[in-house]
Motif scaffolding. Structure first.
Motif, PDB file in Angstrom:
ATOM      1  N   PRO A 232       0.817  -1.226   0.000  1.00 35.83           N
ATOM      2  CA  PRO A 232       0.000   0.000   0.000  1.00 35.83           C
ATOM      3  C   PRO A 232       0.843   1.265   0.000  1.00 35.83           C
ATOM      4  O   PRO A 232       1.936   1.297   0.569  1.00 35.83           O
ATOM      5  CB  PRO A 232      -0.792  -0.126   1.304  1.00 35.83           C
ATOM      6  N   SER A 233       0.349   2.298  -0.639  1.00 35.98           N
ATOM      7  CA  SER A 233       0.999   3.604  -0.619  1.00 35.98           C
ATOM      8  C   SER A 233       0.784   4.258   0.742  1.00 35.98           C
ATOM      9  O   SER A 233      -0.067   3.839   1.530  1.00 35.98           O
ATOM     10  CB  SER A 233       0.408   4.501  -1.709  1.00 35.98           C
ATOM     11  N   MET A 234       1.542   5.299   1.012  1.00 38.70           N
ATOM     12  CA  MET A 234       1.436   6.000   2.288  1.00 38.70           C
ATOM     13  C   MET A 234       0.033   6.563   2.499  1.00 38.70           C
ATOM     14  O   MET A 234      -0.466   6.618   3.625  1.00 38.70           O
ATOM     15  CB  MET A 234       2.464   7.128   2.346  1.00 38.70           C
ATOM     16  N   GLU A 235      -0.613   6.972   1.399  1.00 41.31           N
ATOM     17  CA  GLU A 235      -1.974   7.514   1.505  1.00 41.31           C
ATOM     18  C   GLU A 235      -2.946   6.475   2.056  1.00 41.31           C
ATOM     19  O   GLU A 235      -3.852   6.795   2.822  1.00 41.31           O
ATOM     20  CB  GLU A 235      -2.456   8.009   0.139  1.00 41.31           C
ATOM     21  N   ARG A 236      -2.756   5.219   1.656  1.00 40.55           N
ATOM     22  CA  ARG A 236      -3.617   4.147   2.161  1.00 40.55           C
ATOM     23  C   ARG A 236      -3.235   3.776   3.593  1.00 40.55           C
ATOM     24  O   ARG A 236      -4.099   3.507   4.424  1.00 40.55           O
ATOM     25  CB  ARG A 236      -3.526   2.917   1.260  1.00 40.55           C
ATOM     26  N   ILE A 237      -1.936   3.746   3.880  1.00 39.79           N
ATOM     27  CA  ILE A 237      -1.473   3.389   5.218  1.00 39.79           C
ATOM     28  C   ILE A 237      -1.985   4.389   6.253  1.00 39.79           C
ATOM     29  O   ILE A 237      -2.471   4.012   7.323  1.00 39.79           O
ATOM     30  CB  ILE A 237       0.074   3.334   5.256  1.00 39.79           C
ATOM     31  N   LYS A 238      -1.893   5.671   5.921  1.00 41.16           N
ATOM     32  CA  LYS A 238      -2.242   6.719   6.886  1.00 41.16           C
ATOM     33  C   LYS A 238      -3.699   7.164   6.797  1.00 41.16           C
ATOM     34  O   LYS A 238      -4.219   7.773   7.717  1.00 41.16           O
ATOM     35  CB  LYS A 238      -1.335   7.938   6.677  1.00 41.16           C
ATOM     36  N   GLY A 239      -4.362   6.863   5.673  1.00 46.48           N
ATOM     37  CA  GLY A 239      -5.724   7.339   5.481  1.00 46.48           C
ATOM     38  C   GLY A 239      -6.726   6.219   5.414  1.00 46.48           C
ATOM     39  O   GLY A 239      -6.762   5.339   6.274  1.00 46.48           O
ATOM     40  N   ASN A 240      -7.537   6.243   4.389  1.00 48.75           N
ATOM     41  CA  ASN A 240      -8.569   5.236   4.196  1.00 48.75           C
ATOM     42  C   ASN A 240      -8.012   4.073   3.386  1.00 48.75           C
ATOM     43  O   ASN A 240      -7.871   4.165   2.166  1.00 48.75           O
ATOM     44  CB  ASN A 240      -9.779   5.861   3.485  1.00 48.75           C
ATOM     45  N   PHE A 241      -7.707   2.975   4.056  1.00 50.71           N
ATOM     46  CA  PHE A 241      -7.071   1.848   3.377  1.00 50.71           C
ATOM     47  C   PHE A 241      -7.953   1.268   2.290  1.00 50.71           C
ATOM     48  O   PHE A 241      -7.451   0.743   1.290  1.00 50.71           O
ATOM     49  CB  PHE A 241      -6.715   0.745   4.390  1.00 50.71           C
ATOM     50  N   GLU A 242      -9.251   1.347   2.455  1.00 50.18           N
ATOM     51  CA  GLU A 242     -10.170   0.701   1.518  1.00 50.18           C
ATOM     52  C   GLU A 242     -10.305   1.462   0.196  1.00 50.18           C
ATOM     53  O   GLU A 242     -10.820   0.918  -0.770  1.00 50.18           O
ATOM     54  CB  GLU A 242     -11.547   0.527   2.160  1.00 50.18           C
ATOM     55  N   VAL A 243      -9.861   2.710   0.169  1.00 43.49           N
ATOM     56  CA  VAL A 243      -9.925   3.481  -1.083  1.00 43.49           C
ATOM     57  C   VAL A 243      -8.952   2.888  -2.091  1.00 43.49           C
ATOM     58  O   VAL A 243      -7.797   2.602  -1.772  1.00 43.49           O
ATOM     59  CB  VAL A 243      -9.601   4.963  -0.834  1.00 43.49           C
ATOM     60  N   ASP A 244      -9.405   2.705  -3.308  1.00 42.76           N
ATOM     61  CA  ASP A 244      -8.565   2.107  -4.354  1.00 42.76           C
ATOM     62  C   ASP A 244      -7.770   3.187  -5.048  1.00 42.76           C
ATOM     63  O   ASP A 244      -8.315   4.043  -5.751  1.00 42.76           O
ATOM     64  CB  ASP A 244      -9.464   1.358  -5.354  1.00 42.76           C
ATOM     65  N   PHE A 245      -6.437   3.132  -4.884  1.00 42.42           N
ATOM     66  CA  PHE A 245      -5.573   4.096  -5.546  1.00 42.42           C
ATOM     67  C   PHE A 245      -4.930   3.517  -6.812  1.00 42.42           C
ATOM     68  O   PHE A 245      -4.130   4.166  -7.452  1.00 42.42           O
ATOM     69  CB  PHE A 245      -4.470   4.549  -4.582  1.00 42.42           C
TER      70      PHE A 245
END
Length: 247
Positions: A232-245
């Motif tokens: 996972p990217s940092m955005e998923r780690i620190k934010g909403n993991f379920e959002v698909d980036f």
């Protein structure tokens, strides 16, 4: 970011090196040179600066073990962070050198993915055939990254009929608890079953529950543990993991 032409394991299913006397053939060749920190920095910084959800990783199946080149990796991380604070820096590894992992965390490593075919030492060892390290080292590497607040995954080779055994399930639960694991990347173990079991000397895998039930039980017991297939990217780690980036 491939960095290592050598490896300290002799995995029987290695996709980048097979002995000449072996009947199977590796699907790709290993790296044949050792990149410098300057070369690594040159192409990673622009990606970290411009990609929408940037992540760079040391190590992959097309090379040896990146921790054998940990000094170069440490130098690269330090140099990268001189130019940008964006994105996440990951390592895909066998986790064999906890002291090296500690040094990388101190330099700024954000996450680690440790590959294993099992949470049990007696199943792990005959597959990986490690040189100068033991199964306990990979557990220690996961613990170290968590102690620095980093993200930890296991690259878990799923082999129905063995992965979903009662014994493996209990060992996996122990590993998750002991390491405070963040994520399991459930990986299809694309290997001939008879060849694999013969190579590691297993004739009885014991009582099994089915992979789906095992996953459901793990998810129920460890609701904060993430399931996935990619780092996972940092955005998923620190934010909403379920959002698909990944689009």
């Amino acid at each position: 970011m491939p960095v290592s032409p050598a490896c300290n394991a002799n995995c029987i299913g290695c996709i980048s090196f097979q002995p000449q006397e072996e009947t199977i053939i590796s699907t790709q060749d290993r790296l044949t040179f050792k990149p410098t920190a300057e070369e690594i920095t040159e192409f990673t910084v622009p990606h970290l600066e411009t990609a929408p959800f940037p992540l760079v990783s040391f190590g992959q199946g097309c090379e040896g073990e990146p921790l054998l080149m940990w000094e170069t990796i440490r130098e690269s991380i330090i140099e990268i962070r001189k130019h940008t604070s964006k994105g996440s820096i990951n390592i895909n590894t066998n986790g064999s050198k906890p002291d090296a992992v500690k040094a990388l965390c101190e330099a700024g490593l954000n996450s680690i993915r440790v590959s294993t075919n099992s949470a049990r030492k007696h199943i792990y060892t005959p597959y990986y055939r490690p040189n100068n390290y033991v199964f306990e080292d990979i557990i220690e590497s996961l613990k170290i990254v968590r102690s620095y607040g980093g993200w930890t995954s296991i690259n878990y080779f799923v082999f129905p009929g063995m992965t979903d055994s009662i014994e493996e399930y209990e060992a996996l639960r122990k590993l998750i608890k002991e390491t405070d694991l963040c994520m399991i990347q459930w990986r299809n173990f694309n290997i001939d079953p008879d060849w694999y079991l013969g190579k590691i000397g297993v004739t009885d895998t014991g009582e099994c529950m089915g992979v789906k039930q095992m996953m459901e039980l793990i998810r129920e017991e460890f609701p904060n543990l993430k399931f996935g297939y990619f780092n996972p990217s940092m955005e998923r780690i620190k934010g909403n993991f379920e959002v698909d980036f990944a689009h």
